[in-house]
Write a protein that holds these residues in place. Structure first.
Motif, PDB file in Angstrom:
ATOM      1  N   ALA A  11       0.870  -1.339   0.283  1.00  0.00           N
ATOM      2  CA  ALA A  11      -0.051   0.039   0.044  1.00  0.00           C
ATOM      3  C   ALA A  11       0.794   1.093  -0.122  1.00  0.00           C
ATOM      4  O   ALA A  11       1.898   1.308   0.653  1.00  0.00           O
ATOM      5  CB  ALA A  11      -1.043  -0.001   1.353  1.00  0.00           C
ATOM      6  N   THR A  12       0.489   2.281  -0.847  1.00  0.00           N
ATOM      7  CA  THR A  12       1.179   3.414  -0.633  1.00  0.00           C
ATOM      8  C   THR A  12       0.190   4.568  -0.223  1.00  0.00           C
ATOM      9  O   THR A  12       0.656   5.898   0.187  1.00  0.00           O
ATOM     10  CB  THR A  12       1.600   3.883  -2.337  1.00  0.00           C
ATOM     11  OG1 THR A  12       0.298   3.934  -3.069  1.00  0.00           O
ATOM     12  CG2 THR A  12       2.593   2.607  -2.846  1.00  0.00           C
ATOM     13  N   VAL A  13      -0.860   4.397  -0.096  1.00  0.00           N
ATOM     14  CA  VAL A  13      -1.788   5.351   0.403  1.00  0.00           C
ATOM     15  C   VAL A  13      -1.846   5.294   1.900  1.00  0.00           C
ATOM     16  O   VAL A  13      -1.660   6.463   2.651  1.00  0.00           O
ATOM     17  CB  VAL A  13      -3.453   5.234  -0.248  1.00  0.00           C
ATOM     18  CG1 VAL A  13      -4.242   6.453   0.400  1.00  0.00           C
ATOM     19  CG2 VAL A  13      -2.993   5.260  -1.627  1.00  0.00           C
ATOM     20  N   TYR A  14      -2.191   4.339   2.609  1.00  0.00           N
ATOM     21  CA  TYR A  14      -2.193   4.132   3.985  1.00  0.00           C
ATOM     22  C   TYR A  14      -1.227   3.068   4.179  1.00  0.00           C
ATOM     23  O   TYR A  14      -1.511   1.903   4.004  1.00  0.00           O
ATOM     24  CB  TYR A  14      -3.834   3.626   4.463  1.00  0.00           C
ATOM     25  CG  TYR A  14      -4.858   4.732   3.993  1.00  0.00           C
ATOM     26  CD1 TYR A  14      -5.019   5.993   4.610  1.00  0.00           C
ATOM     27  CD2 TYR A  14      -5.606   4.468   3.094  1.00  0.00           C
ATOM     28  CE1 TYR A  14      -5.794   6.792   4.368  1.00  0.00           C
ATOM     29  CE2 TYR A  14      -6.506   5.220   2.513  1.00  0.00           C
ATOM     30  CZ  TYR A  14      -6.767   6.488   3.233  1.00  0.00           C
ATOM     31  OH  TYR A  14      -7.343   7.327   2.747  1.00  0.00           O
ATOM     32  N   PRO A  15      -0.094   3.278   5.133  1.00  0.00           N
ATOM     33  CA  PRO A  15       0.968   2.303   5.503  1.00  0.00           C
ATOM     34  C   PRO A  15       0.258   1.172   6.266  1.00  0.00           C
ATOM     35  O   PRO A  15       1.025   0.203   6.537  1.00  0.00           O
ATOM     36  CB  PRO A  15       1.865   3.366   6.206  1.00  0.00           C
ATOM     37  CG  PRO A  15       0.981   4.378   6.874  1.00  0.00           C
ATOM     38  CD  PRO A  15      -0.057   4.632   5.807  1.00  0.00           C
ATOM     39  N   ASP A  16      -0.907   1.246   6.981  1.00  0.00           N
ATOM     40  CA  ASP A  16      -1.370   0.023   7.652  1.00  0.00           C
ATOM     41  C   ASP A  16      -2.382  -0.974   6.812  1.00  0.00           C
ATOM     42  O   ASP A  16      -2.736  -1.716   7.344  1.00  0.00           O
ATOM     43  CB  ASP A  16      -2.212   0.555   8.904  1.00  0.00           C
ATOM     44  CG  ASP A  16      -3.277   1.084   8.506  1.00  0.00           C
ATOM     45  OD1 ASP A  16      -3.537   1.842   7.567  1.00  0.00           O
ATOM     46  OD2 ASP A  16      -4.303   1.425   9.308  1.00  0.00           O
ATOM     47  N   MET A  17      -2.408  -0.579   5.435  1.00  0.00           N
ATOM     48  CA  MET A  17      -3.250  -1.263   4.745  1.00  0.00           C
ATOM     49  C   MET A  17      -2.370  -2.425   3.948  1.00  0.00           C
ATOM     50  O   MET A  17      -1.312  -2.461   3.857  1.00  0.00           O
ATOM     51  CB  MET A  17      -3.930  -0.383   3.836  1.00  0.00           C
ATOM     52  CG  MET A  17      -4.994   0.513   4.628  1.00  0.00           C
ATOM     53  SD  MET A  17      -5.993   1.171   3.464  1.00  0.00           S
ATOM     54  CE  MET A  17      -7.264   0.213   2.803  1.00  0.00           C
ATOM     55  N   TRP A  18      -3.084  -3.558   3.648  1.00  0.00           N
ATOM     56  CA  TRP A  18      -2.435  -4.406   2.704  1.00  0.00           C
ATOM     57  C   TRP A  18      -2.391  -4.236   1.233  1.00  0.00           C
ATOM     58  O   TRP A  18      -1.275  -4.407   0.566  1.00  0.00           O
ATOM     59  CB  TRP A  18      -3.409  -5.853   2.797  1.00  0.00           C
ATOM     60  CG  TRP A  18      -2.829  -7.141   1.898  1.00  0.00           C
ATOM     61  CD1 TRP A  18      -3.213  -7.369   0.785  1.00  0.00           C
ATOM     62  CD2 TRP A  18      -2.020  -7.909   2.414  1.00  0.00           C
ATOM     63  NE1 TRP A  18      -2.625  -8.801   0.372  1.00  0.00           N
ATOM     64  CE2 TRP A  18      -1.922  -8.956   1.440  1.00  0.00           C
ATOM     65  CE3 TRP A  18      -1.260  -8.013   3.683  1.00  0.00           C
ATOM     66  CZ2 TRP A  18      -0.977 -10.070   1.630  1.00  0.00           C
ATOM     67  CZ3 TRP A  18      -0.144  -9.287   3.773  1.00  0.00           C
ATOM     68  CH2 TRP A  18      -0.289 -10.024   2.813  1.00  0.00           C
ATOM     69  N   ALA A  19      -3.221  -3.265   0.584  1.00  0.00           N
ATOM     70  CA  ALA A  19      -3.077  -2.903  -0.457  1.00  0.00           C
ATOM     71  C   ALA A  19      -3.797  -1.481  -0.672  1.00  0.00           C
ATOM     72  O   ALA A  19      -4.724  -1.140   0.162  1.00  0.00           O
ATOM     73  CB  ALA A  19      -3.941  -3.853  -1.519  1.00  0.00           C
ATOM     74  N   ASP A  20      -3.544  -0.549  -1.792  1.00  0.00           N
ATOM     75  CA  ASP A  20      -4.115   0.456  -1.916  1.00  0.00           C
ATOM     76  C   ASP A  20      -5.843   0.142  -1.926  1.00  0.00           C
ATOM     77  O   ASP A  20      -6.143  -0.677  -2.728  1.00  0.00           O
ATOM     78  CB  ASP A  20      -3.737   1.194  -2.874  1.00  0.00           C
ATOM     79  CG  ASP A  20      -2.252   1.853  -2.658  1.00  0.00           C
ATOM     80  OD1 ASP A  20      -2.136   2.287  -1.446  1.00  0.00           O
ATOM     81  OD2 ASP A  20      -1.502   2.006  -3.666  1.00  0.00           O
ATOM     82  N   PRO A  21      -6.685   0.911  -1.593  1.00  0.00           N
ATOM     83  CA  PRO A  21      -8.051   0.998  -1.749  1.00  0.00           C
ATOM     84  C   PRO A  21      -8.464   0.673  -3.412  1.00  0.00           C
ATOM     85  O   PRO A  21      -9.282  -0.197  -3.398  1.00  0.00           O
ATOM     86  CB  PRO A  21      -8.644   2.083  -1.219  1.00  0.00           C
ATOM     87  CG  PRO A  21      -7.444   2.859  -0.234  1.00  0.00           C
ATOM     88  CD  PRO A  21      -6.126   2.351  -0.947  1.00  0.00           C
ATOM     89  N   ASP A  22      -7.768   1.403  -4.126  1.00  0.00           N
ATOM     90  CA  ASP A  22      -8.220   1.231  -5.382  1.00  0.00           C
ATOM     91  C   ASP A  22      -8.152  -0.189  -6.173  1.00  0.00           C
ATOM     92  O   ASP A  22      -8.515  -0.673  -7.039  1.00  0.00           O
ATOM     93  CB  ASP A  22      -7.801   2.117  -6.494  1.00  0.00           C
ATOM     94  CG  ASP A  22      -8.234   3.568  -6.100  1.00  0.00           C
ATOM     95  OD1 ASP A  22      -9.320   3.649  -5.734  1.00  0.00           O
ATOM     96  OD2 ASP A  22      -7.591   4.549  -6.587  1.00  0.00           O
ATOM     97  N   ASP A  23      -7.056  -0.724  -5.397  1.00  0.00           N
ATOM     98  CA  ASP A  23      -6.334  -2.297  -5.887  1.00  0.00           C
ATOM     99  C   ASP A  23      -7.002  -3.408  -4.956  1.00  0.00           C
ATOM    100  O   ASP A  23      -6.678  -4.586  -5.262  1.00  0.00           O
ATOM    101  CB  ASP A  23      -5.007  -2.254  -5.642  1.00  0.00           C
ATOM    102  CG  ASP A  23      -4.188  -1.452  -6.866  1.00  0.00           C
ATOM    103  OD1 ASP A  23      -4.793  -0.902  -7.589  1.00  0.00           O
ATOM    104  OD2 ASP A  23      -3.164  -0.979  -6.315  1.00  0.00           O
ATOM    105  N   ASP A  24      -7.883  -3.025  -3.774  1.00  0.00           N
ATOM    106  CA  ASP A  24      -8.228  -4.109  -2.855  1.00  0.00           C
ATOM    107  C   ASP A  24      -9.524  -4.421  -3.395  1.00  0.00           C
ATOM    108  O   ASP A  24     -10.517  -3.830  -3.392  1.00  0.00           O
ATOM    109  CB  ASP A  24      -8.328  -3.296  -1.608  1.00  0.00           C
ATOM    110  CG  ASP A  24      -8.671  -4.362  -0.518  1.00  0.00           C
ATOM    111  OD1 ASP A  24      -9.234  -5.549  -0.708  1.00  0.00           O
ATOM    112  OD2 ASP A  24      -8.081  -3.910   0.830  1.00  0.00           O
TER     113      ASP A  24
END
Length: 186
Positions: A11-24
């Protein structure tokens, strides 16, 4: 454990996420589904996708890597365990003779989770087949309060139990994946 893996995420948007929201693939736009059944199915789908995401990009040896002794838990073991659980849940709602155990003796789903491509492929095929069969069996019951099978379990109870089982094991998958290669995120 002597090797300390660096924690990381794609993830590049939120560092605590598995993937960026647009890719999840778990992210959906708009309101949540209407109705109890649709809501329960939505949660189950979310956790199923999460488990698959935690396993993506790993080779058979990584999928079979055990947590810490004496545990036999691994990501591959979780996939096999949930395939077995889906079959067991179908047995709960059946009036007929139970289907045979998918992997044999108790804990064989974890013990047999070895780092071979054929075992990995079979585990994911088993999981898909058993999920589809249990989904189809439950789709026959429109009334979530209906009690079915020899044990007279409520359809709602079984659906909630499935969500709980997947959610708990997705928590395990978080930790197992971090152990394998340091990847973290919800």
């Amino acid at each position: 454990m002597t090797e300390q893996r660096a924690r990381w995420t794609e993830a590049t948007v939120y560092p605590d996420m598995w993937a960026d929201p647009d890719d999840d693939p778990r992210n959906t736009e708009g309101p949540s589904p209407d109705g109890e059944l649709a809501t329960l199915q939505d949660y189950l789908t979310h956790y199923r996708l999460t488990l698959r995401m935690k396993c993506e990009g790993l080779d058979p040896a990584q999928l079979a890597l055990r947590s810490v002794p004496p545990s036999t838990m691994s990501l591959l073991g979780l996939v096999r365990h949930l395939a077995r659980a889906e079959r067991d849940w179908r047995n709960w709602i059946s009036e007929g003779d139970p289907l045979p155990k998918l992997y044999g003796a108790r804990d064989a789903d974890f013990d047999g989770a070895v780092g071979e491509q054929s075992v990995v492929d079979a585990a994911f095929r088993d999981l898909e087949r058993e999920q589809a069969a249990t989904d189809a069996a439950l789709a026959e019951y429109a009334d979530l309060g209906l009690r079915v099978g020899k044990e007279k379990i409520a359809v709602r109870e079984l659906l909630v139990h499935r969500i709980e089982e997947y959610a708990r094991h997705c928590g395990h998958a978080d930790l197992l994946r971090e152990r394998v290669d340091g990847r973290v995120g919800q």
